[in-house]
Structure formats: C-alpha cells, structure tokens
Write an enzyme that holds these catalytic residues in place. Structure first.
Site, PDB file in Angstrom:
ATOM      1  N   ASP A  91     -19.200 -26.057  21.950  1.00 59.73           N
ATOM      2  CA  ASP A  91     -19.960 -25.125  21.106  1.00 59.73           C
ATOM      3  C   ASP A  91     -20.472 -23.998  21.995  1.00 59.73           C
ATOM      4  O   ASP A  91     -21.147 -24.246  23.000  1.00 59.73           O
ATOM      5  CB  ASP A  91     -21.114 -25.884  20.443  1.00 59.73           C
ATOM      6  CG  ASP A  91     -21.758 -25.119  19.302  1.00 59.73           C
ATOM      7  OD1 ASP A  91     -21.639 -23.880  19.246  1.00 59.73           O
ATOM      8  OD2 ASP A  91     -22.410 -25.771  18.465  1.00 59.73           O
ATOM      9  N   ASP A 127     -21.555 -17.558  17.205  1.00 56.38           N
ATOM     10  CA  ASP A 127     -21.757 -18.979  17.479  1.00 56.38           C
ATOM     11  C   ASP A 127     -20.564 -19.709  16.871  1.00 56.38           C
ATOM     12  O   ASP A 127     -20.322 -19.599  15.668  1.00 56.38           O
ATOM     13  CB  ASP A 127     -23.084 -19.398  16.826  1.00 56.38           C
ATOM     14  CG  ASP A 127     -23.432 -20.872  17.003  1.00 56.38           C
ATOM     15  OD1 ASP A 127     -22.639 -21.607  17.599  1.00 56.38           O
ATOM     16  OD2 ASP A 127     -24.515 -21.262  16.530  1.00 56.38           O
ATOM     17  N   HIS A 133     -26.727 -22.445   9.890  1.00 60.60           N
ATOM     18  CA  HIS A 133     -27.981 -21.691  10.008  1.00 60.60           C
ATOM     19  C   HIS A 133     -27.687 -20.208  10.127  1.00 60.60           C
ATOM     20  O   HIS A 133     -26.611 -19.813  10.577  1.00 60.60           O
ATOM     21  CB  HIS A 133     -28.731 -22.164  11.253  1.00 60.60           C
ATOM     22  CG  HIS A 133     -27.876 -22.150  12.492  1.00 60.60           C
ATOM     23  ND1 HIS A 133     -27.771 -21.054  13.305  1.00 60.60           N
ATOM     24  CD2 HIS A 133     -27.037 -23.080  13.011  1.00 60.60           C
ATOM     25  CE1 HIS A 133     -26.917 -21.319  14.280  1.00 60.60           C
ATOM     26  NE2 HIS A 133     -26.445 -22.547  14.135  1.00 60.60           N
ATOM     27  N   HIS A 158     -31.167 -19.351  15.794  1.00 61.62           N
ATOM     28  CA  HIS A 158     -31.348 -20.401  14.796  1.00 61.62           C
ATOM     29  C   HIS A 158     -32.411 -19.992  13.802  1.00 61.62           C
ATOM     30  O   HIS A 158     -33.594 -20.132  14.061  1.00 61.62           O
ATOM     31  CB  HIS A 158     -31.746 -21.705  15.501  1.00 61.62           C
ATOM     32  CG  HIS A 158     -31.135 -22.895  14.868  1.00 61.62           C
ATOM     33  ND1 HIS A 158     -31.642 -23.469  13.734  1.00 61.62           N
ATOM     34  CD2 HIS A 158     -30.041 -23.618  15.202  1.00 61.62           C
ATOM     35  CE1 HIS A 158     -30.887 -24.502  13.396  1.00 61.62           C
ATOM     36  NE2 HIS A 158     -29.903 -24.615  14.270  1.00 61.62           N
ATOM     37  N   GLU A 165     -21.348 -24.855  10.227  1.00 62.29           N
ATOM     38  CA  GLU A 165     -20.855 -25.854  11.179  1.00 62.29           C
ATOM     39  C   GLU A 165     -20.823 -27.268  10.614  1.00 62.29           C
ATOM     40  O   GLU A 165     -21.733 -28.050  10.821  1.00 62.29           O
ATOM     41  CB  GLU A 165     -21.649 -25.811  12.497  1.00 62.29           C
ATOM     42  CG  GLU A 165     -23.154 -25.837  12.371  1.00 62.29           C
ATOM     43  CD  GLU A 165     -23.847 -25.824  13.742  1.00 62.29           C
ATOM     44  OE1 GLU A 165     -23.234 -26.212  14.742  1.00 62.29           O
ATOM     45  OE2 GLU A 165     -25.012 -25.431  13.801  1.00 62.29           O
ATOM     46  N   GLU A 214     -16.943 -24.793  13.814  1.00 61.82           N
ATOM     47  CA  GLU A 214     -17.957 -23.781  13.488  1.00 61.82           C
ATOM     48  C   GLU A 214     -17.410 -22.367  13.629  1.00 61.82           C
ATOM     49  O   GLU A 214     -16.625 -22.079  14.540  1.00 61.82           O
ATOM     50  CB  GLU A 214     -19.171 -23.945  14.419  1.00 61.82           C
ATOM     51  CG  GLU A 214     -20.289 -22.946  14.155  1.00 61.82           C
ATOM     52  CD  GLU A 214     -21.491 -23.162  15.067  1.00 61.82           C
ATOM     53  OE1 GLU A 214     -21.310 -23.720  16.178  1.00 61.82           O
ATOM     54  OE2 GLU A 214     -22.600 -22.772  14.682  1.00 61.82           O
TER      55      GLU A 214
HETATM   56 CO    CO Z   1     -22.745 -23.501  17.489  1.00 65.65          CO
END
Ligand code: CO
Length: 302
Positions: A89, A100, A159, A167, A192, A280
C-alpha cells in the site's frame, strides 16, 4: 469540510501523484518475492517517490499474511519476504494532493483471494459517481467478495483524502450498510476492499512503526523536543520511526506519545489470523463520473 469543484492545479497535482505512484508500484510489486528484504523494497519505493520530486503521503505499508494494514519495516529491519501474501500500500503526494493505492502480491497460491479484492474494487469503481450513496458502493464490494466465498474485512473502510490529509471523510464501507452519505463532485476518495478467509475483523497488534503528529505542543524533554522538530518536517502526514535520523528516537517517540503529541498506528491483523488481500485505487469524483488517478496497477485497469 466543503467541496467545490477542484481547480485545475489541484486536479493536475492529483494526476501527477497518481502517475508517480503507478510507476513505483509496478516496479515494487515485482520486487516482492521470497528471500528479498522488506526494508529494501520499502526504501526503494520511498526513494523513487522522493527522487521523482513527489512526497510520501505515508510510509510504504508491507502487510504480510494476516496483517491488513499499517505494517512497515523498522530501522535496520532484516526481515525477508517468504511464501506469503503481501499487501503493498503506497501513498504519494504532489503539493499535498494525495494518491493512495494498493496491490496484493501472492506467494501462497491463493490467487482467488487476491482476485476477490480486485474484482470488488472494479465493481466499486463502476458503481461510484456523484450522488451515489457510499453504502451502495459498499454493497457492490461485499457482493463480489462474498460471491467468491470470502468475507470482506468489515471494520476497515475506504476514505476521502484532502490536501495534506491522508484519511478523512467520506467513509466508504466494505459492506452494504444503509448509509445515505453521498459522494460529491470535487472529492478525492480512496476505495480499498479487503478480502479474507477469516471472520472479517481486524484488531490492533502490538507492533507500531507508523506515527503521526497529533497535537503540536511544547515538551520538556530535550531529546523529545529535537525529535518533534524533525517530525514537523513530515507535513502532518503519517511517518515511519525509521525516517528519523537515528535510533535514539525510540525513547523520544514513546515520550511524545505519552504526552499525546503524536499518535501511533498499530499493525492491524485479522482476528482469526487468516490471510488478507487488498486492492485500492484513488478516484476523483467529477460532475459526471469518476477519474481513477492511480489507474495502471490492476489487471482490470486497461
Ligand atoms: Co492505501
């Protein structure tokens, strides 16, 4: 936090962050193989991102087997990958605008578990758009994963990301809860799905290598004060203990945590110690659909 339409510079920065991430990820995933050092892979990605002129939105997460998230090598870590399932990740930012994304590299022979998370992500992206309730996206994720005979990790969710905030809202559940919050144009959202053959719940482990500045206030201890000065360089984003210049930082980190100046992110582990896969992407919600800023790392992307 209100969301207007994104200005062109912001969109451009989101795209640049995504492009750097995709390049790093596609190289790094092939480095994740038995016998290779975890630290080497994490540092390769982090160096690549910095040398590209981008920043890290958080330390490279290498979560192994039952670990779902928040695992990253410690300083001088000598752990090597084995015949494992590894969730890789990565978070990159350009001028604070974050990409992300995650892929799962499998060396356990559990191809379908990886596929379940990837197909759930694809279904979620197909569903997502302006005015779509997050619970509807969650249902798409849950249906695909259960269709494979697995369970989504129910207490982890996607998120929003905002400038220098990795986040934030909206929360995008990995199951079909009745949640009327709608995705809005101008939002950037990391979706994700996590799939597991366990009960689908993660708990906090004891390891903690990732931290974040929480409340910047003065501290008495001289060493803690010096470390806090170094921490301020991380732009309020999560950082790894190993990013601090020397190993005397450990005690200072504990002091800063006790004083609630920083918070830690304990490694999250599946409650039944079962394998966890993850997929993700980061999406921009536009007026008429979505733009995936991290496209090019999953098989369904093209
Ligand atoms: Co991530």
């Amino acid at each position: 936090m209100s969301h207007g339409p994104l200005d062109d510079d912001a969109v451009e920065s989101y795209r640049e962050a995504g492009a750097v991430l995709v390049e790093a990820m596609n190289e790094a995933r092939s480095m994740v193989e038995p016998g290779r050092s975890q630290l080497e892979v994490a540092e390769w990605v982090e160096d690549f991102v910095r040398e590209s002129g981008a920043g890290l939105a958080f330390p490279v997460n290498l979560s192994v087997d039952a670990e779902a998230s928040h695992a990253t090598p410690s300083r001088d870590d000598e752990t090597e990958f084995g015949e494992e399932m590894v969730c890789l990740d990565v978070g990159v930012h350009v001028d604070g605008y974050i990409a992300d994304a995650a892929v799962t590299v499998d060396h356990t022979g559990s191809v379908e578990l990886v596929e379940a998370a990837e197909m759930a992500l694809e279904a979620a992206i197909d569903e997502a758009g302006p005015g779509v309730e997050v619970g509807v996206v969650g249902k798409a994720i849950e249906d695909v994963i259960r269709g494979y005979g697995y369970t989504p990790v129910l207490n982890l969710s996607g998120h929003g990301v905002e400038r220098y905030d990795a986040h934030t809202g909206p929360n995008v559940p990995n199951r079909g809860v009745d949640r009327s919050v709608e995705l809005q144009p101008g939002q950037a959202v990391a979706i994700e799905p996590f799939a597991t053959d366990g009960r689908g719940k993660v708990g906090e482990g004891t390891d903690e290598e990732i931290f974040e500045l929480e409340r910047d206030k003065s501290v008495r201890d001289r060493r803690a004060r010096q470390v806090l000065e170094e921490i301020r360089e991380f732009d309020d984003l999560p950082f790894a203990a190993r990013w601090l210049p020397d190993d005397r930082a450990g005690m200072a980190l504990r002091r800063l945590k006790q004083a609630n100046v920083i918070k830690g992110y304990p490694v999250l582990k599946e409650a039944d110690d079962a394998l966890v896969s993850q997929a993700e992407h980061t999406l921009l919600i536009t007026d008429d659909g979505v733009e995936v800023t991290t496209a090019g790392i999953h098989g369904f992307d093209d």
